[in-house]
Design a protein around this motif. Structure first.
Motif, short mmCIF file in Angstrom:
data_model
loop_
_atom_site.label_atom_id
_atom_site.label_comp_id
_atom_site.label_asym_id
_atom_site.label_seq_id
_atom_site.Cartn_x
_atom_site.Cartn_y
_atom_site.Cartn_z
N THR A 188 -1.96 -8.11 -2.40
CA THR A 188 -3.09 -7.36 -1.80
C THR A 188 -3.16 -5.75 -2.19
O THR A 188 -4.05 -5.24 -2.00
CB THR A 188 -2.93 -7.54 -0.10
N VAL A 189 -1.78 -5.23 -2.68
CA VAL A 189 -1.91 -3.93 -3.02
C VAL A 189 -1.96 -3.81 -4.58
O VAL A 189 -1.50 -2.69 -5.15
CB VAL A 189 -0.71 -3.15 -2.38
N SER A 190 -2.07 -4.83 -5.53
CA SER A 190 -1.96 -4.61 -6.79
C SER A 190 -3.59 -4.56 -7.44
O SER A 190 -4.27 -5.39 -7.13
CB SER A 190 -1.43 -5.90 -7.29
N PHE A 191 -3.76 -3.54 -8.26
CA PHE A 191 -4.95 -3.31 -8.91
C PHE A 191 -4.88 -3.69 -10.40
O PHE A 191 -4.10 -3.41 -11.08
CB PHE A 191 -5.33 -1.85 -8.87
N LYS A 192 -5.77 -4.59 -10.77
CA LYS A 192 -5.66 -5.03 -12.06
C LYS A 192 -6.68 -3.78 -12.82
O LYS A 192 -7.70 -3.78 -12.60
CB LYS A 192 -6.42 -6.30 -12.31
N LEU A 193 -5.95 -3.31 -13.59
CA LEU A 193 -6.20 -1.94 -14.20
C LEU A 193 -7.37 -2.43 -15.40
O LEU A 193 -8.44 -1.95 -15.49
CB LEU A 193 -5.51 -0.93 -14.73
N CYS A 194 -6.68 -3.11 -16.17
CA CYS A 194 -7.36 -3.68 -17.65
C CYS A 194 -6.45 -4.48 -18.18
O CYS A 194 -5.38 -4.34 -18.24
CB CYS A 194 -7.76 -2.41 -18.42
N GLN A 195 -7.03 -5.54 -18.92
CA GLN A 195 -6.05 -6.53 -19.42
C GLN A 195 -4.98 -7.01 -19.06
O GLN A 195 -4.96 -7.44 -17.92
CB GLN A 195 -6.18 -5.76 -21.09
N GLU A 196 -3.64 -6.52 -19.49
CA GLU A 196 -2.53 -7.02 -18.95
C GLU A 196 -1.99 -5.92 -18.24
O GLU A 196 -0.74 -6.11 -17.49
CB GLU A 196 -1.71 -7.43 -19.93
N TYR A 197 -2.56 -4.80 -17.73
CA TYR A 197 -1.90 -3.78 -16.98
C TYR A 197 -2.53 -3.90 -15.61
O TYR A 197 -3.52 -4.17 -15.23
CB TYR A 197 -2.52 -2.39 -17.59
N ALA A 198 -1.71 -3.55 -14.59
CA ALA A 198 -1.78 -3.76 -13.26
C ALA A 198 -0.94 -2.62 -12.59
O ALA A 198 0.04 -2.07 -13.00
CB ALA A 198 -1.40 -5.10 -12.64
N PHE A 199 -1.49 -2.16 -11.47
CA PHE A 199 -0.64 -1.13 -10.60
C PHE A 199 -0.61 -1.35 -9.20
O PHE A 199 -1.61 -2.17 -8.62
CB PHE A 199 -1.72 0.35 -10.68
N ASN A 200 0.73 -1.58 -8.83
CA ASN A 200 0.93 -1.96 -7.41
C ASN A 200 0.94 -0.75 -6.70
O ASN A 200 2.12 0.18 -6.80
CB ASN A 200 2.48 -2.57 -7.68
N ALA A 201 0.33 -0.63 -5.70
CA ALA A 201 0.09 0.85 -4.83
C ALA A 201 1.15 0.92 -3.95
O ALA A 201 1.87 1.65 -3.44
CB ALA A 201 -0.98 0.68 -4.12
N LYS A 202 1.92 -0.42 -3.53
CA LYS A 202 2.88 -0.37 -2.47
C LYS A 202 4.21 0.09 -3.12
O LYS A 202 5.00 0.90 -2.67
CB LYS A 202 3.32 -1.84 -2.07
N SER A 203 4.73 -0.55 -4.28
CA SER A 203 5.76 -0.11 -5.07
C SER A 203 5.61 0.98 -5.98
O SER A 203 6.75 1.45 -6.51
CB SER A 203 6.43 -1.35 -5.96
N LYS A 204 4.44 1.45 -6.15
CA LYS A 204 4.19 2.44 -7.13
C LYS A 204 4.71 2.54 -8.49
O LYS A 204 5.41 3.30 -9.03
CB LYS A 204 4.70 3.74 -6.19
N TYR A 205 4.13 1.32 -9.27
CA TYR A 205 4.65 1.23 -10.39
C TYR A 205 3.13 0.75 -11.26
O TYR A 205 2.72 -0.15 -10.71
CB TYR A 205 5.79 0.65 -10.66
N VAL A 206 3.40 0.74 -12.57
CA VAL A 206 2.25 0.00 -13.30
C VAL A 206 2.93 -0.99 -14.06
O VAL A 206 4.20 -0.59 -14.90
CB VAL A 206 1.68 1.25 -14.47
#
Length: 226
Positions: free
Chosen positions: A130-148
């Motif tokens: 629920t807090v993970s953003f798919k940025l592009c291709q295989e990259y994702a940003f987890n807003a809760k854990s604060k890592y890409v």
């Protein structure tokens, strides 16, 4: 803390489960022994996990647990059936409610622990998704854990880069003005346009497929659509 409701007509069994769950760090918010008002009570509490006995002690409540699960199917509660039943028809009816698990009495401490841990793992995955953003291709940003993440690898970001990415994700597909960037990332300190360009240049290098559009004289936009 994970909240759990136990529906079990046998008081000693319910107490045993409650103490075990508390040792696992769970919060047993309610123990229900009867069918009466059970659906209403659980609906109000909305626990994360429901430990649900199928038979609540009388002929009239022989399959009450199934009735409760069916009534709560839209509440997004993870249900674990606990029962002495091995009747094929009842088991089939119970499984139609898509429970997380189905534990047959007499159960062991270990069987309860395993079932709860599997449910906890699923809740954790839900939380991360629920807090993970798919940025592009295989990259994702987890807003809760604060890592890409790039696949299974973590991408290191500086505190300034992280602040910028959080802001971009929060306002994705919208232009963030230069003033907003300075106020949010540099806490109202005045920085040069070259400093801002360098920041986004570093982000693009670390996340090559990131679509950060520069609106000349206005600001920047993270494009996540399409």
């Amino acid at each position: 803390m994970i909240s759990i409701v136990i529906v079990e007509d046998e008081i000693l069994v319910a107490h045993f489960m409650s103490e075990l769950l508390k040792k696992m760090g769970c919060n047993v918010v309610k123990i229900i022994h009867k069918f009466d008002n059970a659906i209403e009570t659980i609906s109000q509490i909305r626990p994360d996990i429901l430990l649900l006995d199928i038979n609540l002690g009388t002929k009239e409540t022989k399959t009450a647990g199934i009735t409760i699960a069916e009534a709560l199917k839209d509440h997004n509660i993870l249900t674990i059936f606990i029962t002495a039943y091995s009747d094929e028809r009842i088991v089939k009816d119970a499984l139609m409610q898509n429970p997380e698990n189905y534990i047959i009495k007499p159960f062991t401490e270990e069987s309860i622990k395993i079932s709860i841990q599997l449910a906890l793992n699923k809740l954790q995955r839900r939380s991360e998704e629920t807090v993970s953003f798919k940025l592009c291709q295989e990259y994702a940003f987890n807003a809760k854990s604060k890592y890409v993440m790039y696949g299974d690898d973590k991408i290191f970001l500086t505190s300034t880069e992280l602040s910028a990415l959080e802001l971009l994700c929060d306002r994705s597909n919208k232009i963030i003005t230069h003033e907003e960037l300075q106020n949010s990332i540099w806490e109202f300190k005045s920085v040069s346009s070259s400093t801002v360009r360098e920041l986004f240049s570093r982000l693009r290098k670390k996340i090559p497929c990131l679509k950060i559009q520069n609106h000349a004289g206005i600001g920047y936009e993270l494009i996540l659509r399409g």
